[in-house]
Design a protein around this motif. Structure first.
Motif, PDB file in Angstrom:
ATOM      1  N   VAL A  49       0.863  -1.181   0.000  1.00 33.04           N
ATOM      2  CA  VAL A  49       0.000   0.000   0.000  1.00 33.04           C
ATOM      3  C   VAL A  49       0.899   1.230   0.000  1.00 33.04           C
ATOM      4  CG1 VAL A  49      -1.754   1.311   1.259  1.00 33.04           C
ATOM      5  CG2 VAL A  49      -1.823  -1.194   1.268  1.00 33.04           C
ATOM      6  N   PHE A  50       0.592   2.189  -0.871  1.00 26.61           N
ATOM      7  CA  PHE A  50       1.395   3.398  -0.990  1.00 26.61           C
ATOM      8  C   PHE A  50       0.527   4.642  -0.999  1.00 26.61           C
ATOM      9  CE2 PHE A  50       3.832   0.126  -3.283  1.00 26.61           C
ATOM     10  CZ  PHE A  50       5.005   0.171  -2.561  1.00 26.61           C
ATOM     11  N   VAL A  51       1.156   5.774  -0.662  1.00 24.76           N
ATOM     12  CA  VAL A  51       0.535   7.084  -0.802  1.00 24.76           C
ATOM     13  C   VAL A  51       1.365   7.832  -1.843  1.00 24.76           C
ATOM     14  CG1 VAL A  51      -0.118   9.234   0.348  1.00 24.76           C
ATOM     15  CG2 VAL A  51      -0.231   7.068   1.596  1.00 24.76           C
ATOM     16  N   ILE A  52       0.703   8.392  -2.849  1.00 27.42           N
ATOM     17  CA  ILE A  52       1.374   9.170  -3.885  1.00 27.42           C
ATOM     18  C   ILE A  52       1.083  10.647  -3.654  1.00 27.42           C
ATOM     19  CG2 ILE A  52      -0.532   8.889  -5.529  1.00 27.42           C
ATOM     20  CD1 ILE A  52       1.627   8.768  -7.765  1.00 27.42           C
ATOM     21  N   ASP A  53       2.103  11.466  -3.801  1.00 28.09           N
ATOM     22  CA  ASP A  53       2.002  12.913  -3.532  1.00 28.09           C
ATOM     23  C   ASP A  53       1.475  13.180  -2.127  1.00 28.09           C
ATOM     24  OD1 ASP A  53       3.053  13.946  -5.910  1.00 28.09           O
ATOM     25  OD2 ASP A  53       1.119  13.856  -6.941  1.00 28.09           O
ATOM     26  N   PRO A  54       2.104  12.600  -1.090  1.00 29.96           N
ATOM     27  CA  PRO A  54       1.566  12.668   0.276  1.00 29.96           C
ATOM     28  C   PRO A  54       1.433  14.063   0.868  1.00 29.96           C
ATOM     29  CG  PRO A  54       3.821  11.871   0.321  1.00 29.96           C
ATOM     30  CD  PRO A  54       3.407  11.929  -1.125  1.00 29.96           C
ATOM     31  N   LYS A  59      -3.141  14.074  -2.996  1.00 29.58           N
ATOM     32  CA  LYS A  59      -2.617  12.768  -2.555  1.00 29.58           C
ATOM     33  C   LYS A  59      -3.674  11.681  -2.716  1.00 29.58           C
ATOM     34  CE  LYS A  59      -3.687  13.172   2.334  1.00 29.58           C
ATOM     35  NZ  LYS A  59      -3.135  13.409   3.648  1.00 29.58           N
ATOM     36  N   GLN A  60      -3.193  10.482  -3.020  1.00 31.40           N
ATOM     37  CA  GLN A  60      -4.067   9.325  -3.139  1.00 31.40           C
ATOM     38  C   GLN A  60      -3.372   8.120  -2.508  1.00 31.40           C
ATOM     39  OE1 GLN A  60      -4.856   9.794  -7.620  1.00 31.40           O
ATOM     40  NE2 GLN A  60      -6.621   8.663  -6.861  1.00 31.40           N
ATOM     41  N   THR A  61      -4.170   7.170  -2.060  1.00 31.22           N
ATOM     42  CA  THR A  61      -3.658   5.914  -1.538  1.00 31.22           C
ATOM     43  C   THR A  61      -4.018   4.818  -2.526  1.00 31.22           C
ATOM     44  OG1 THR A  61      -4.032   6.709   0.716  1.00 31.22           O
ATOM     45  CG2 THR A  61      -3.684   4.344   0.448  1.00 31.22           C
TER      46      THR A  61
END
Length: 107
Positions: A49-54, A59-61
């Motif tokens: 599981v990752f967060v992009i543009d945190p 941001k999105q998960t």
């Protein structure tokens, strides 16, 4: 930001404490593959599981399957945030998120 793991098939993600990388190209809204510049610490086939543009409002998960040969995440399911495009070089991190808890609870 609500979390939805309805489309998630595998429910027990791996985690790499302190993992941070960037995207190897732009990521289209709703993409099913996310190219990364590193998957160090993960094994091929692991669920993550990752967060992009945190740090951004966009941001999105997401969750998916690690592909070490392609240095990417495949079978991506977006679980939180509004679908948007992310630029090449966007930051991607492995944080403990509501998605982790929701996936394990569902599993």
């Amino acid at each position: 930001m609500s979390t939805s793991v309805t489309s998630v098939v595998s429910h027990f993600p791996s985690a790499e404490n302190g993992f941070t990388t960037t995207t190897s190209g732009s990521v289209a809204s709703g993409a099913t593959t996310v190219g990364l510049n590193s998957v160090a610490g993960y094994s091929n086939g692991e669920i993550a599981v990752f967060v992009i543009d945190p740090t951004l409002a966009t941001k999105q998960t997401f969750t998916g399957v690690i592909d070490t040969a392609g240095v990417q995440v495949t079978s991506v399911v977006w679980t939180a945030g509004s679908n948007t495009t992310h630029a090449s070089g966007a930051t991607v991190v492995d944080y403990a998120t509501a998605t982790h808890i929701s996936m394990m609870t569902k599993g």
